[in-house]
Design an enzyme around this catalytic site. Structure first.
Site, PDB file in Angstrom:
ATOM      1  N   HIS A   1      -8.526  19.092   4.245  1.00 43.27           N
ATOM      2  CA  HIS A   1      -7.969  19.638   3.012  1.00 43.27           C
ATOM      3  C   HIS A   1      -9.028  19.803   1.925  1.00 43.27           C
ATOM      4  O   HIS A   1      -8.783  19.500   0.752  1.00 43.27           O
ATOM      5  CB  HIS A   1      -6.835  18.746   2.501  1.00 43.27           C
ATOM      6  CG  HIS A   1      -5.659  18.665   3.413  1.00 43.27           C
ATOM      7  ND1 HIS A   1      -4.929  19.775   3.768  1.00 43.27           N
ATOM      8  CD2 HIS A   1      -5.104  17.611   4.060  1.00 43.27           C
ATOM      9  CE1 HIS A   1      -3.942  19.396   4.584  1.00 43.27           C
ATOM     10  NE2 HIS A   1      -4.034  18.101   4.784  1.00 43.27           N
TER      11      HIS A   1
ATOM     12  N   GLU B   1       1.835  11.966  11.723  1.00 44.49           N
ATOM     13  CA  GLU B   1       2.355  12.834  10.677  1.00 44.49           C
ATOM     14  C   GLU B   1       3.616  13.565  11.129  1.00 44.49           C
ATOM     15  O   GLU B   1       3.994  14.575  10.543  1.00 44.49           O
ATOM     16  CB  GLU B   1       1.285  13.847  10.257  1.00 44.49           C
ATOM     17  CG  GLU B   1       0.013  13.177   9.733  1.00 44.49           C
ATOM     18  CD  GLU B   1      -1.077  14.163   9.379  1.00 44.49           C
ATOM     19  OE1 GLU B   1      -1.157  14.550   8.203  1.00 44.49           O
ATOM     20  OE2 GLU B   1      -1.846  14.548  10.281  1.00 44.49           O
TER      21      GLU B   1
ATOM     22  N   ASP C   1       3.330  14.155   5.055  1.00 42.62           N
ATOM     23  CA  ASP C   1       3.573  15.068   6.164  1.00 42.62           C
ATOM     24  C   ASP C   1       4.689  14.545   7.063  1.00 42.62           C
ATOM     25  O   ASP C   1       5.490  15.328   7.594  1.00 42.62           O
ATOM     26  CB  ASP C   1       2.293  15.271   6.973  1.00 42.62           C
ATOM     27  CG  ASP C   1       1.334  16.237   6.299  1.00 42.62           C
ATOM     28  OD1 ASP C   1       1.783  17.310   5.856  1.00 42.62           O
ATOM     29  OD2 ASP C   1       0.137  15.927   6.205  1.00 42.62           O
TER      30      ASP C   1
END
Length: 267
Positions: free
Chosen positions: A54, A159, A185
């Site tokens: 990210h 996740e 997530d």
């Protein structure tokens, strides 16, 4: 492992986890300079992990941060953008003491990650000379492979509900050290986005921690920087690795607080 190699490859996170202590980690996804390592060290963190999933960081930036962390005595980890072997190899060759693999859902996926992260006979990681972990020194191959395999950690991220369902099988995989739950997530996948207090969240942590303890592995908490009460609950439940938040969140949070303080002043 020789005393010399053991000293060079000391992983403070692995040591603290083996003692049952709680490990704190800071995530780098904004600051591209090695200063972020000194900030993390001065703040008292045990580890720093570079988030390639990210952020727009490249492997050069990642390697510089990891090498600085090695010198500072922090365990550097890298969350790879995807679990492709070439990403894992480049992150580790650049100085990471472990790889954080996002969205692992099955034991088969976990075995593939271990295969990419570990040297023979535990895996098929390609041989590279001049590793920063070894201070660019040369050691007999068999000795270096064994030492690096022992020091390098494989952290799989849960996740999804599928990962939690498969927790027992995933944590039974040889070479997997820790399951780090990405709470946000996970909640989105379970259709309870943002509902930190939902029973499904606690059940996911209970099941994951139980699987980790059963197989002599460790559990980690991620995505709960705004809910220290839940972090405390899960640590008491058995989690031992806490991802505290990102450099971006820390900077923005402190800056927002200071700006608000001035805005609220009455002349």
């Amino acid at each position: 492992m020789s005393a010399d190699l053991a000293s060079i490859l000391h992983n403070n996170v692995r040591t603290k986890l083996a003692r049952g202590q709680v490990v704190s980690s800071m995530t780098a996804r904004l600051v591209r300079g090695v200063e972020i390592v000194r900030i993390a060290k001065t703040a008292g963190f045990d580890s720093i992990y570079v988030d390639l999933e990210h952020s727009s960081f490249n492997f050069d930036t990642t390697g510089q941060i990891c090498m600085m962390a090695l010198e500072a005595g922090l365990a550097p980890f890298v969350r790879v953008p995807t679990n492709r072997p070439e990403y894992i190899a480049r992150a580790l060759d650049g100085g990471a003491m472990g790889v954080i693999a996002p969205d692992v859902r099955t034991a088969e996926e976990a075995r593939a990650i271990v295969n990419a992260a570990k040297f023979p006979p535990l895996g098929q990681r390609g041989v590279s000379g001049g590793l920063p972990h070894l201070q660019f020194r040369t050691f007999p191959a068999a000795q270096a492979f064994a030492a690096m395999n022992e020091a390098t950690m494989v952290i799989v991220q849960f996740e999804s509900a599928e990962a939690v369902r498969n927790a027992e099988e995933i944590m039974a995989v040889e070479g997997v050290d820790l399951a780090l739950i990405g709470t946000n997530d996970l909640m989105a996948d379970m259709d309870v986005a943002g509902q930190f207090d939902h029973p499904k969240v606690r059940e996911a942590y209970e099941r994951t921690i139980a699987a980790c303890l059963k197989h002599g592995k460790h559990a980690g908490v991620g995505g709960l920087s705004s809910r220290q009460d839940l972090v405390g609950d899960f640590v008491r439940m058995g989690a031992r690795y806490v991802s505290t938040g990102t450099d971006l969140a820390f900077l923005l949070g402190a800056a927002t607080q200071r700006a608000r303080q001035v805005a609220e002043l009455q002349p």
